[in-house]
Design a protein around this motif. Structure first.
Motif, PDB file in Angstrom:
ATOM      1  N   VAL A  40     -10.760   6.128  13.711  1.00 29.57           N
ATOM      2  CA  VAL A  40     -11.186   4.816  14.210  1.00 29.57           C
ATOM      3  C   VAL A  40     -11.772   3.984  13.080  1.00 29.57           C
ATOM      4  CG1 VAL A  40     -12.788   3.645  15.761  1.00 29.57           C
ATOM      5  CG2 VAL A  40     -11.549   5.630  16.551  1.00 29.57           C
ATOM      6  N   GLU A  41     -12.551   4.627  12.216  1.00 31.93           N
ATOM      7  CA  GLU A  41     -13.140   3.863  11.113  1.00 31.93           C
ATOM      8  C   GLU A  41     -12.060   3.322  10.190  1.00 31.93           C
ATOM      9  OE1 GLU A  41     -17.406   6.171  10.725  1.00 31.93           O
ATOM     10  OE2 GLU A  41     -15.975   6.230   9.074  1.00 31.93           O
ATOM     11  N   GLU A  42     -11.089   4.174   9.884  1.00 32.48           N
ATOM     12  CA  GLU A  42     -10.009   3.710   9.015  1.00 32.48           C
ATOM     13  C   GLU A  42      -9.238   2.589   9.693  1.00 32.48           C
ATOM     14  OE1 GLU A  42      -9.710   4.953   6.011  1.00 32.48           O
ATOM     15  OE2 GLU A  42      -8.044   3.613   5.522  1.00 32.48           O
ATOM     16  N   ALA A  43      -9.003   2.741  10.998  1.00 34.15           N
ATOM     17  CA  ALA A  43      -8.253   1.705  11.721  1.00 34.15           C
ATOM     18  C   ALA A  43      -9.036   0.398  11.728  1.00 34.15           C
ATOM     19  CB  ALA A  43      -7.965   2.169  13.149  1.00 34.15           C
TER      20      ALA A  43
ATOM     21  N   ASP B 240     -11.008  -0.562   9.369  1.00 37.61           N
ATOM     22  CA  ASP B 240     -10.812  -1.121   8.022  1.00 37.61           C
ATOM     23  C   ASP B 240      -9.489  -1.861   7.938  1.00 37.61           C
ATOM     24  OD1 ASP B 240     -12.370   1.451   5.950  1.00 37.61           O
ATOM     25  OD2 ASP B 240     -13.122  -0.395   6.872  1.00 37.61           O
ATOM     26  N   VAL B 241      -8.452  -1.203   8.456  1.00 37.42           N
ATOM     27  CA  VAL B 241      -7.119  -1.811   8.431  1.00 37.42           C
ATOM     28  C   VAL B 241      -7.130  -3.113   9.213  1.00 37.42           C
ATOM     29  CG1 VAL B 241      -4.766  -1.523   9.270  1.00 37.42           C
ATOM     30  CG2 VAL B 241      -5.896   0.362   8.129  1.00 37.42           C
ATOM     31  N   CYS B 242      -7.754  -3.061  10.375  1.00 37.19           N
ATOM     32  CA  CYS B 242      -7.799  -4.243  11.247  1.00 37.19           C
ATOM     33  C   CYS B 242      -8.456  -5.401  10.518  1.00 37.19           C
ATOM     34  CB  CYS B 242      -8.576  -3.872  12.511  1.00 37.19           C
ATOM     35  SG  CYS B 242      -8.822  -5.212  13.650  1.00 37.19           S
ATOM     36  N   GLU B 243      -9.572  -5.093   9.855  1.00 35.21           N
ATOM     37  CA  GLU B 243     -10.282  -6.160   9.153  1.00 35.21           C
ATOM     38  C   GLU B 243      -9.449  -6.673   7.995  1.00 35.21           C
ATOM     39  OE1 GLU B 243     -14.177  -4.955   8.026  1.00 35.21           O
ATOM     40  OE2 GLU B 243     -14.459  -6.722   6.755  1.00 35.21           O
ATOM     41  N   LYS B 244      -8.793  -5.722   7.316  1.00 34.89           N
ATOM     42  CA  LYS B 244      -8.015  -6.138   6.145  1.00 34.89           C
ATOM     43  C   LYS B 244      -6.866  -7.037   6.541  1.00 34.89           C
ATOM     44  CE  LYS B 244      -5.904  -4.242   2.045  1.00 34.89           C
ATOM     45  NZ  LYS B 244      -5.250  -3.109   1.439  1.00 34.89           N
ATOM     46  N   TRP B 245      -6.279  -6.776   7.706  1.00 32.71           N
ATOM     47  CA  TRP B 245      -5.154  -7.576   8.142  1.00 32.71           C
ATOM     48  C   TRP B 245      -5.576  -8.854   8.849  1.00 32.71           C
ATOM     49  CZ3 TRP B 245      -1.415  -3.418  10.581  1.00 32.71           C
ATOM     50  CH2 TRP B 245      -0.916  -2.620   9.540  1.00 32.71           C
ATOM     51  N   GLY B 246      -6.878  -9.074   8.897  1.00 31.13           N
ATOM     52  CA  GLY B 246      -7.352 -10.314   9.499  1.00 31.13           C
ATOM     53  C   GLY B 246      -7.286 -10.330  11.009  1.00 31.13           C
ATOM     54  N   ASP B 247      -7.216  -9.160  11.636  1.00 30.84           N
ATOM     55  CA  ASP B 247      -7.211  -9.110  13.097  1.00 30.84           C
ATOM     56  C   ASP B 247      -8.615  -8.844  13.599  1.00 30.84           C
ATOM     57  OD1 ASP B 247      -4.096  -7.327  12.956  1.00 30.84           O
ATOM     58  OD2 ASP B 247      -4.472  -9.473  13.181  1.00 30.84           O
TER      59      ASP B 247
ATOM     60  N   LEU C 155      -4.603   8.066   6.031  1.00 29.45           N
ATOM     61  CA  LEU C 155      -5.299   9.347   5.998  1.00 29.45           C
ATOM     62  C   LEU C 155      -4.350  10.459   5.592  1.00 29.45           C
ATOM     63  CD1 LEU C 155      -7.594   9.131   9.140  1.00 29.45           C
ATOM     64  CD2 LEU C 155      -8.235   8.943   6.762  1.00 29.45           C
ATOM     65  N   LYS C 156      -3.097  10.327   6.025  1.00 26.22           N
ATOM     66  CA  LYS C 156      -2.140  11.358   5.640  1.00 26.22           C
ATOM     67  C   LYS C 156      -1.977  11.389   4.137  1.00 26.22           C
ATOM     68  CE  LYS C 156       1.176  13.014   8.783  1.00 26.22           C
ATOM     69  NZ  LYS C 156       1.251  12.999  10.035  1.00 26.22           N
ATOM     70  N   SER C 157      -1.919  10.207   3.527  1.00 28.15           N
ATOM     71  CA  SER C 157      -1.727  10.204   2.082  1.00 28.15           C
ATOM     72  C   SER C 157      -2.941  10.780   1.371  1.00 28.15           C
ATOM     73  CB  SER C 157      -1.450   8.785   1.590  1.00 28.15           C
ATOM     74  OG  SER C 157      -2.649   8.033   1.591  1.00 28.15           O
ATOM     75  N   ARG C 158      -4.089  10.776   2.056  1.00 28.66           N
ATOM     76  CA  ARG C 158      -5.285  11.389   1.462  1.00 28.66           C
ATOM     77  C   ARG C 158      -5.431  12.833   1.911  1.00 28.66           C
ATOM     78  NH1 ARG C 158      -9.761   7.712   3.446  1.00 28.66           N
ATOM     79  NH2 ARG C 158      -8.469   5.868   3.619  1.00 28.66           N
ATOM     80  N   GLU C 159      -4.450  13.305   2.636  1.00 26.73           N
ATOM     81  CA  GLU C 159      -4.435  14.677   3.122  1.00 26.73           C
ATOM     82  C   GLU C 159      -5.612  14.997   4.026  1.00 26.73           C
ATOM     83  OE1 GLU C 159      -2.076  16.629  -0.616  1.00 26.73           O
ATOM     84  OE2 GLU C 159      -4.048  17.383  -0.042  1.00 26.73           O
ATOM     85  N   GLN C 160      -6.065  14.005   4.761  1.00 24.85           N
ATOM     86  CA  GLN C 160      -7.147  14.299   5.687  1.00 24.85           C
ATOM     87  C   GLN C 160      -6.612  14.641   7.061  1.00 24.85           C
ATOM     88  OE1 GLN C 160      -9.767  10.783   4.614  1.00 24.85           O
ATOM     89  NE2 GLN C 160     -11.241  12.320   5.230  1.00 24.85           N
ATOM     90  N   ILE C 161      -5.315  14.566   7.212  1.00 23.46           N
ATOM     91  CA  ILE C 161      -4.713  14.926   8.493  1.00 23.46           C
ATOM     92  C   ILE C 161      -3.865  16.147   8.256  1.00 23.46           C
ATOM     93  CG2 ILE C 161      -3.144  14.209  10.297  1.00 23.46           C
ATOM     94  CD1 ILE C 161      -4.118  11.523  10.148  1.00 23.46           C
ATOM     95  N   PRO C 162      -4.175  17.262   8.926  1.00 22.72           N
ATOM     96  CA  PRO C 162      -3.416  18.478   8.674  1.00 22.72           C
ATOM     97  C   PRO C 162      -1.989  18.335   9.189  1.00 22.72           C
ATOM     98  CG  PRO C 162      -4.937  18.828  10.482  1.00 22.72           C
ATOM     99  CD  PRO C 162      -5.223  17.463   9.942  1.00 22.72           C
TER     100      PRO C 162
ATOM    101  N   GLU D 229      -1.240   2.686  10.969  1.00 17.15           N
ATOM    102  CA  GLU D 229      -1.473   2.489   9.548  1.00 17.15           C
ATOM    103  C   GLU D 229      -2.632   3.359   9.073  1.00 17.15           C
ATOM    104  OE1 GLU D 229       0.042   1.084   7.212  1.00 17.15           O
ATOM    105  OE2 GLU D 229      -1.478   1.043   5.641  1.00 17.15           O
ATOM    106  N   ALA D 230      -3.644   3.497   9.927  1.00 16.58           N
ATOM    107  CA  ALA D 230      -4.770   4.361   9.566  1.00 16.58           C
ATOM    108  C   ALA D 230      -4.300   5.796   9.384  1.00 16.58           C
ATOM    109  CB  ALA D 230      -5.849   4.303  10.649  1.00 16.58           C
ATOM    110  N   VAL D 231      -3.432   6.245  10.297  1.00 17.56           N
ATOM    111  CA  VAL D 231      -2.924   7.606  10.180  1.00 17.56           C
ATOM    112  C   VAL D 231      -2.132   7.760   8.893  1.00 17.56           C
ATOM    113  CG1 VAL D 231      -1.314   9.248  11.174  1.00 17.56           C
ATOM    114  CG2 VAL D 231      -2.906   8.056  12.631  1.00 17.56           C
ATOM    115  N   ARG D 232      -1.328   6.739   8.598  1.00 16.93           N
ATOM    116  CA  ARG D 232      -0.531   6.823   7.370  1.00 16.93           C
ATOM    117  C   ARG D 232      -1.431   6.953   6.148  1.00 16.93           C
ATOM    118  NH1 ARG D 232       1.328   4.184   3.336  1.00 16.93           N
ATOM    119  NH2 ARG D 232      -0.104   2.471   3.777  1.00 16.93           N
TER     120      ARG D 232
END
Lengths: 201, 124
Positions: A156-159, A161-168, A184-191, A179-182
């Protein structure tokens, strides 16, 4: 946005601490502070102690806060470090109290939801047992619900961030979540054990 | 094949679990809808989060629990899930590790306090 969800981690903290405060919460699964000073003496977690011993082994006089002189004692830190950590804890507790007392009503509501929301133990237990096929202990359910909540919080926190970044604006939309999942995945925080990567062939 | 929680394109138009393939968990009943709503509000979302977002999050959480369970079954004592395994798997993630540590120690503390309280009652 102020982030009470961020849990402070003390990288040098060993598990041996003395009992200090015991503030009972309505919901016993929500510890009041994330830095409760507790002596970790559960024999079932003996292996935990061995895995997570980070400080040097120092045999010191045992604090034995509850008077238990179990044969399996933890290696205790020197007095000074303990006092310093207790003082830091007290400071943190005080700061939290000051902060919470200055919340607006909306913030108080949100904070209350943050503390009190939890996954139902029964459902988590059922889910784990349906996967393992055998029964699991209560501690497993407690641990799993706890980290699932942290996991949900990270997303939720990452989402947000994304929401704010996209101006929504909130409420969060599925595209933000994805996008948040994507990210986090690149940071390997999602198993993810589904994708087998063959290194050399 | 699209990954489980990506739920690209066509999932958006379909209702959760109410007919049609939602790509991840078929017609599974929603386990955590109420709790997840409160949780999302607590973490910073709106007071009424979108149902689709809640569904996505639920699928993610269920997948997380599933993955952790599978991993835990494969280490330590095979075929069983124990606390030590979970803690081992979580060791690299400081937040989750600290949280598990706190939860377990608090739980022990509460058990001890309750026991002491009961004994005190019994004695008097």
């Amino acid at each position: 946005m102020a982030d009470p969800a961020r849990i402070k981690t003390d990288s040098t903290s060993a598990i041996s601490l003395t009992i200090k405060h015991l503030k009972k919460e309505d919901n016993e699964d929500m510890p009041v502070t994330s830095n409760a000073d507790i002596e970790f003496k559960d024999p079932a977690s003996q292996s935990l102690k061995h895995e997570h011993k980070q400080d040097g082994d120092e045999e010191d006089d045992d604090e034995g806060a509850s008077g238990q002189s179990a044969s399996k004692k933890l290696k205790v830190e020197p007095e000074k470090k303990k006092e310093k950590r207790q003082k830091v804890d007290e400071d943190e507790i005080q700061k939290m109290q000051v902060l919470v007392s200055s919340f607006s009503e909306e913030q108080l509501n949100r904070y209350e939801m943050y503390r009190r929301s939890a996954f139902p133990k029964a459902a988590i237990k059922r889910l784990i047992q349906s996967i393992t096929g055998s029964s699991v202990s209560q501690n497993v359910v407690i641990a799993m619900s706890g980290i699932s909540k942290v996991f949900a919080g990270e997303i939720v926190e990452e989402a947000l961030d994304v929401c704010e970044k996209w101006g929504d604006t909130p409420p969060l939309q599925p595209k933000h979540m994805r996008e948040a999942v994507r990210r986090l995945k690149s940071r390997e925080q999602i198993p993810n054990t589904k994708h087998k990567q063959i290194l050399f062939h | 094949m699209a990954e489980e929680e990506d739920e690209t394109g066509f999932e958006e138009d379909l209702d959760d679990g109410a007919g049609g393939a939602d790509g991840s968990h078929g017609k599974r009943k929603r386990l955590f809808s109420k709790e997840l709503r409160c949780m999302m509000y607590g973490f910073g979302d709106d007071q009424n989060p979108y149902t689709e977002s809640v569904d996505i999050l639920e699928d993610l959480v269920i997948e997380f629990v599933t993955e952790m369970t599978h991993k835990a079954m494969s280490i330590g004592r095979q075929g069983r899930v124990q606390v030590e395994d979970i803690v081992f798997l979580i060791r690299k993630d400081p937040r989750k590790f600290a949280r598990v540590k706190d939860l377990l120690t608090m739980n022990e503390e509460l058990k001890r306090a309750r026991k002491a309280f009961d004994e005190a009652n019994y004695g008097s």
